[in-house]
Design a protein around this motif. Structure first.
Motif, PDB file in Angstrom:
ATOM      1  N   ASN A 166       0.843  -1.199   0.000  1.00 33.26           N
ATOM      2  CA  ASN A 166       0.000   0.000   0.000  1.00 33.26           C
ATOM      3  C   ASN A 166       0.875   1.244   0.000  1.00 33.26           C
ATOM      4  O   ASN A 166       1.967   1.243   0.569  1.00 33.26           O
ATOM      5  N   ILE A 167       0.372   2.297  -0.624  1.00 33.94           N
ATOM      6  CA  ILE A 167       1.088   3.569  -0.735  1.00 33.94           C
ATOM      7  C   ILE A 167       0.384   4.606   0.133  1.00 33.94           C
ATOM      8  O   ILE A 167      -0.847   4.701   0.124  1.00 33.94           O
ATOM      9  N   LEU A 168       1.164   5.387   0.857  1.00 31.92           N
ATOM     10  CA  LEU A 168       0.631   6.450   1.704  1.00 31.92           C
ATOM     11  C   LEU A 168       0.275   7.666   0.854  1.00 31.92           C
ATOM     12  O   LEU A 168       1.121   8.190   0.126  1.00 31.92           O
ATOM     13  N   LYS A 217      -5.222  20.603   1.033  1.00 39.78           N
ATOM     14  CA  LYS A 217      -6.298  21.583   0.912  1.00 39.78           C
ATOM     15  C   LYS A 217      -6.337  22.220  -0.478  1.00 39.78           C
ATOM     16  O   LYS A 217      -7.382  22.639  -0.927  1.00 39.78           O
ATOM     17  N   HIS A 218      -5.177  22.275  -1.162  1.00 42.09           N
ATOM     18  CA  HIS A 218      -5.111  22.937  -2.469  1.00 42.09           C
ATOM     19  C   HIS A 218      -4.926  21.991  -3.646  1.00 42.09           C
ATOM     20  O   HIS A 218      -5.249  22.346  -4.765  1.00 42.09           O
ATOM     21  N   GLY A 219      -4.372  20.779  -3.417  1.00 44.28           N
ATOM     22  CA  GLY A 219      -3.984  19.954  -4.553  1.00 44.28           C
ATOM     23  C   GLY A 219      -4.596  18.579  -4.630  1.00 44.28           C
ATOM     24  O   GLY A 219      -4.163  17.774  -5.433  1.00 44.28           O
ATOM     25  N   GLY A 220      -5.581  18.268  -3.796  1.00 39.58           N
ATOM     26  CA  GLY A 220      -6.167  16.941  -3.838  1.00 39.58           C
ATOM     27  C   GLY A 220      -5.227  15.896  -3.267  1.00 39.58           C
ATOM     28  O   GLY A 220      -4.364  16.191  -2.440  1.00 39.58           O
ATOM     29  N   TRP A 221      -5.379  14.648  -3.703  1.00 44.27           N
ATOM     30  CA  TRP A 221      -4.576  13.532  -3.202  1.00 44.27           C
ATOM     31  C   TRP A 221      -3.188  13.538  -3.829  1.00 44.27           C
ATOM     32  O   TRP A 221      -3.049  13.621  -5.044  1.00 44.27           O
ATOM     33  N   VAL A 222      -2.159  13.422  -2.974  1.00 42.42           N
ATOM     34  CA  VAL A 222      -0.760  13.391  -3.400  1.00 42.42           C
ATOM     35  C   VAL A 222       0.016  12.504  -2.436  1.00 42.42           C
ATOM     36  O   VAL A 222      -0.492  12.127  -1.380  1.00 42.42           O
ATOM     37  N   PHE A 223       1.254  12.172  -2.785  1.00 41.09           N
ATOM     38  CA  PHE A 223       2.124  11.549  -1.800  1.00 41.09           C
ATOM     39  C   PHE A 223       2.766  12.674  -0.993  1.00 41.09           C
ATOM     40  O   PHE A 223       2.913  13.793  -1.476  1.00 41.09           O
ATOM     41  N   PRO A 224       3.103  12.419   0.285  1.00 37.54           N
ATOM     42  CA  PRO A 224       3.568  13.506   1.144  1.00 37.54           C
ATOM     43  C   PRO A 224       4.945  14.040   0.766  1.00 37.54           C
ATOM     44  O   PRO A 224       5.758  13.345   0.170  1.00 37.54           O
ATOM     45  N   GLY A 225       5.161  15.287   1.148  1.00 35.57           N
ATOM     46  CA  GLY A 225       6.437  15.944   0.917  1.00 35.57           C
ATOM     47  C   GLY A 225       6.280  17.441   1.042  1.00 35.57           C
ATOM     48  O   GLY A 225       5.201  17.942   1.349  1.00 35.57           O
TER      49      GLY A 225
END
Length: 160
Positions: A20-22, A27-35
């Motif tokens: 699974n991927i986190l 709030k501004h860009g929808g679903w993304v991977f963290p960073g």
């Protein structure tokens, strides 16, 4: 001569032992991977560990460099006035080592998503392109140049 200003940022593709991927919902860009951005005096690895923890609640270790990306587009920031400088981003493979899913001032949700369903969540073209580089990763680092405004355009793609 103007001294160049760049934003340096890091991203983490965090994959657990079940494949699974986190993902985090911003709030501004929808679903993304963290960073996020590397702070003054901070190294890349510490910045990534901090950003993943802040945005998702998950503690990670950092391993392989997946890719280096340059967003060379020129556009105004959210305030409509400030010029956004060139952004240089480095994405790394990460493994979770603790913590619990949480949200932050920047995120409204965080969750584990099956590896083959991530692109059903991530809509932003730059993040989709960078996630695909993770899927295609074979221990050779990707380099890409793109612009995101007014529309996403991949200008250069190569292995380094």
């Amino acid at each position: 001569m103007q001294i160049p200003t760049h934003i340096v940022a890091v991203g983490g593709i965090v994959e657990d032992d079940q494949g699974n991927i986190l993902l985090v919902k911003t709030k501004h860009g929808g679903w993304v991977f963290p960073g996020g951005q590397v702070e003054v005096g901070e190294n890349l690895i510490d910045a990534l560990i901090r950003e993943v923890k802040e945005e998702s609640g998950i503690d990670v270790t950092v391993s392989n460099l997946i890719g280096v990306y340059s967003n060379t587009g020129k556009h105004k920031g959210y305030d409509g006035v400030t010029d956004i400088p060139t952004k240089v981003m480095m994405d790394f493979v990460c493994k979770p080592v603790g913590g619990e899913l949480d949200v932050s001032d920047e995120t409204t949700d965080s969750r584990w998503v099956k590896k083959d369903e991530v692109l059903d969540y991530v809509e932003t073209p730059a993040y989709r392109t960078r996630y695909q580089a993770y899927l295609d990763f074979t221990n050779q680092t990707h380099y890409m140049e793109y612009v995101t405004h007014p529309t996403f355009e991949l200008k250069q793609k190569r292995m380094i």
